[in-house]
Scaffold this active site. Structure first.
Site, PDB file in Angstrom:
ATOM      1  N   GLY A   9      72.527  49.178  71.961  1.00 17.57           N
ATOM      2  CA  GLY A   9      73.311  49.211  70.728  1.00 17.57           C
ATOM      3  C   GLY A   9      74.717  48.707  70.980  1.00 17.57           C
ATOM      4  O   GLY A   9      75.029  48.230  72.072  1.00 17.57           O
ATOM      5  N   ALA A  10      75.562  48.831  69.971  1.00 15.23           N
ATOM      6  CA  ALA A  10      76.938  48.367  70.104  1.00 15.23           C
ATOM      7  C   ALA A  10      77.694  49.223  71.116  1.00 15.23           C
ATOM      8  O   ALA A  10      78.438  48.720  71.945  1.00 15.23           O
ATOM      9  CB  ALA A  10      77.639  48.410  68.759  1.00 15.23           C
ATOM     10  N   GLU A  11      77.481  50.539  71.044  1.00 11.45           N
ATOM     11  CA  GLU A  11      78.267  51.445  71.881  1.00 11.45           C
ATOM     12  C   GLU A  11      77.468  52.038  73.018  1.00 11.45           C
ATOM     13  O   GLU A  11      78.034  52.576  73.950  1.00 11.45           O
ATOM     14  CB  GLU A  11      78.741  52.640  71.046  1.00 11.45           C
ATOM     15  N   ILE A  14      69.925  53.163  74.453  1.00 14.39           N
ATOM     16  CA  ILE A  14      69.005  54.238  74.120  1.00 14.39           C
ATOM     17  C   ILE A  14      67.791  54.162  75.034  1.00 14.39           C
ATOM     18  O   ILE A  14      67.190  53.087  75.198  1.00 14.39           O
ATOM     19  CB  ILE A  14      68.511  54.138  72.652  1.00 14.39           C
ATOM     20  N   ASP A 123      78.995  53.706  59.496  1.00 20.98           N
ATOM     21  CA  ASP A 123      78.221  52.501  59.829  1.00 20.98           C
ATOM     22  C   ASP A 123      76.853  52.573  59.150  1.00 20.98           C
ATOM     23  O   ASP A 123      75.822  52.539  59.816  1.00 20.98           O
ATOM     24  CB  ASP A 123      78.076  52.380  61.354  1.00 20.98           C
TER      25      ASP A 123
END
Lengths: 209, 329
Positions: A9-11, A14, A123
């Protein structure tokens, strides 16, 4: 079972992990060597903490979110329910328009429930909503969520919804927006008009919008 | 078909003229930037500058390309978005040339041109584009015949933020390169407001806090360093969000602020984390120039998109996603 990488993901990254004979999702906000270490550290810790609190708070307010089973604030990991389902984003192109409308109505209602508890998601893209086999909508990724939401902040949330419809689901954006806002208005109550006009105003603020 | 295009750019402070052919060869790319003695850009002063230097630069682009004016098949001009007076001056030159030479005219979207020139240089087919300049901060990707803006600034553009900051710090215009140079000497981070909303960001709060930091006596290099780390960190985050959301495999950095080495380093890191290819548009093609207008004009013309003189009014608020991308699948 070794952890299986599910997505970047962006941050965070997973993983699917196994514990106590069951499957869980592990969200790891690992270090990003290209950012300033202090900015990186603050973001990772603040967002991990915030996400944990928000996932719980949202569930207390009737929104379906994964349960948290373990948190590590040194490594910035959260172990939570692994939700079997599909991202709303992936379903949009393959389902009937009737089912799409119904899911979008739910999408709007869910967002309104969150807003009614004075939280914004931050978001709210169709990547962050998961549809399970019962057509229930799970909300994920609360890292950018905020408390004490004002009408302005709620307007930004709706603006972001509209933005994702325009960029990602452009061919069905009108139908999706209509159903989503219908669901939203059905639940948000008296504030509806005020927030919707904020959404329009925010859209005009962008440099060339 | 061998097609030679004269591209004219003049949306803001820069004026440029270039000769490009349809195989992607840039035969010349001449540009010049208006810089005010003090303060910011006044649209009327910039447009006067364009009308003064424009004809000479156009002539130079033709002589440098070593072609005869009669070899030019097509005129492309920056139709928008941008400052009204500048756009009108540029459009007037383009129309005059197209009429005099009896060749077709193509109106090009300035933002689209920044992406297309980046694709030409990098060989990318379908990138997530980080377009950063004095007037724009956008994360753009292609979908369904349009370049769509996935994220953007909700207030001021990054280049504008750096220029305004620079003015407070006593730097001349453009301040970006000077802020970058000062930041190299800095190492202590002062925390500044970090504002990201989904794939959008906001710089005005950070700018105000940085100006206050300076007036409170923080050293110059510390202010510059902190601003760069915070502003570029925000940009990295929304780029990552767009990559994760679109699953595209290329990341393109374009626009005048693409010249910043620290920003490039950060986005290289982003690309490597997401396993995507990265390209930073080279300095001579990063800022506003005519080659990008000529190259986009050629592709547009080849797909049947040209404009009649009578319909060629400028579009100061033309959004990136309002241009039909007829030349892409």
């Amino acid at each position: 079972m070794r952890p299986i990488e599910l997505s970047i993901g962006a941050e965070s990254t997973i993983y699917k992990v196994e514990r106590w004979g069951k499957e869980f999702a592990l969200k790891w906000r690992h270090k990003k060597p290209y950012l300033h270490p202090e900015i990186d550290r603050q973001l990772r810790t603040a967002r991990t903490t915030r996400e944990c609190r928000m996932l719980n708070f949202a569930r207390l307010n009737g929104i379906t979110t994964p349960t948290i089973h373990a948190v590590d604030l040194t490594e910035n990991t959260i172990m939570m329910d692994y939700i079997k389902g599909e991202q709303l984003k992936q379903l949009v192109p393959v389902i009937s328009s009737k089912r799409l409308r119904s899911l979008c109505f739910d999408f709007g209602r869910t967002l309104a429930k969150l807003h009614n508890s004075n939280v914004v998601h931050g978001d709210p893209t169709t990547s962050n909503f998961i549809v399970d086999s019962h057509d229930d909508l799970w909300v994920l990724d609360f890292g950018l969520a905020e408390w004490n939401a004002t009408a302005e902040m709620k307007g930004v949330d709706l603006h972001l919804v509209r933005r994702v419809l325009e960029t990602t689901h452009w061919d069905v954006q009108e139908a999706m927006l209509e159903a989503t806002l219908k669901g939203y208005v059905s639940t948000i109550g008296d504030e509806a008009e005020h927030i919707l006009s904020r959404m329009e105003e925010i859209r005009e603020r962008g440099r060339y919008h | 078909m061998d097609l030679t295009c004269l591209g004219i750019e003049g949306t803001a402070h820069s004026f440029g003229a270039a000769i490009v052919s349809d195989d992607g060869t840039i035969h010349s790319n001449i540009y010049s930037m208006f810089s005010p003695h003090e303060g910011g850009i006044h649209p009327r002063e910039a447009s006067r500058y364009h009308s003064e230097i424009g004809p000479e630069l156009i002539g130079k682009s033709i002589s440098t390309a070593q072609i005869d004016p009669s070899d030019i098949d097509l005129i492309a001009f920056s139709r928008g978005p941008g400052l009204g007076p500048c756009l009108r001056t540029t459009a007037t030159m383009a129309r005059t040339l197209a009429l005099t030479m009896s060749i077709p005219l193509v109106g090009v979207n300035h933002c689209v041109a920044h992406i297309e020139i980046g694709c030409l240089e990098s060989g990318f087919h379908d990138p997530v584009t980080v377009y950063v300049s004095g007037g724009n901060t956008q994360i753009i990707a292609y979908a369904g015949k349009r370049f769509r803006t996935f994220g953007e600034t909700m207030d001021i553009a990054i280049g504008n933020m750096l220029d305004v900051l620079g003015r407070s710090l006593g730097m001349p215009f453009p301040a970006g390169p000077l802020v970058e140079k000062e930041a190299l000497a800095g190492s202590k981070l002062q925390l500044l407001p970090y504002s990201v909303k989904g794939m959008d960001l906001s710089y005005s709060g950070m700018l105000t806090a940085a100006q206050r930091l300076w007036s409170d006596g923080a050293p110059l290099e510390e202010v510059c360093f902190s601003v760069q780390e915070t502003a570029f960190g925000m940009l990295a985050e929304i780029s990552e969000r767009a990559l994760a959301h679109t699953k595209k495999k290329e990341l393109l950095l374009t626009g005048g602020v693409a010249r910043n080495n620290r920003l490039t380093e950060i986005l290289e890191g982003v690309a490597s984390r997401h396993n995507v290819e990265f390209h930073r548009v080279s300095p001579q093609l990063a800022g506003d120039q005519g080659a990008m207008i000529a190259w986009t004009g050629i592709q547009q013309f080849q797909s049947g998109d040209s404009v009649e003189i009578a319909d060629s009014h400028v579009l100061p608020r033309w959004r990136t996603d309002e241009q039909d991308i007829t030349w892409r699948a």
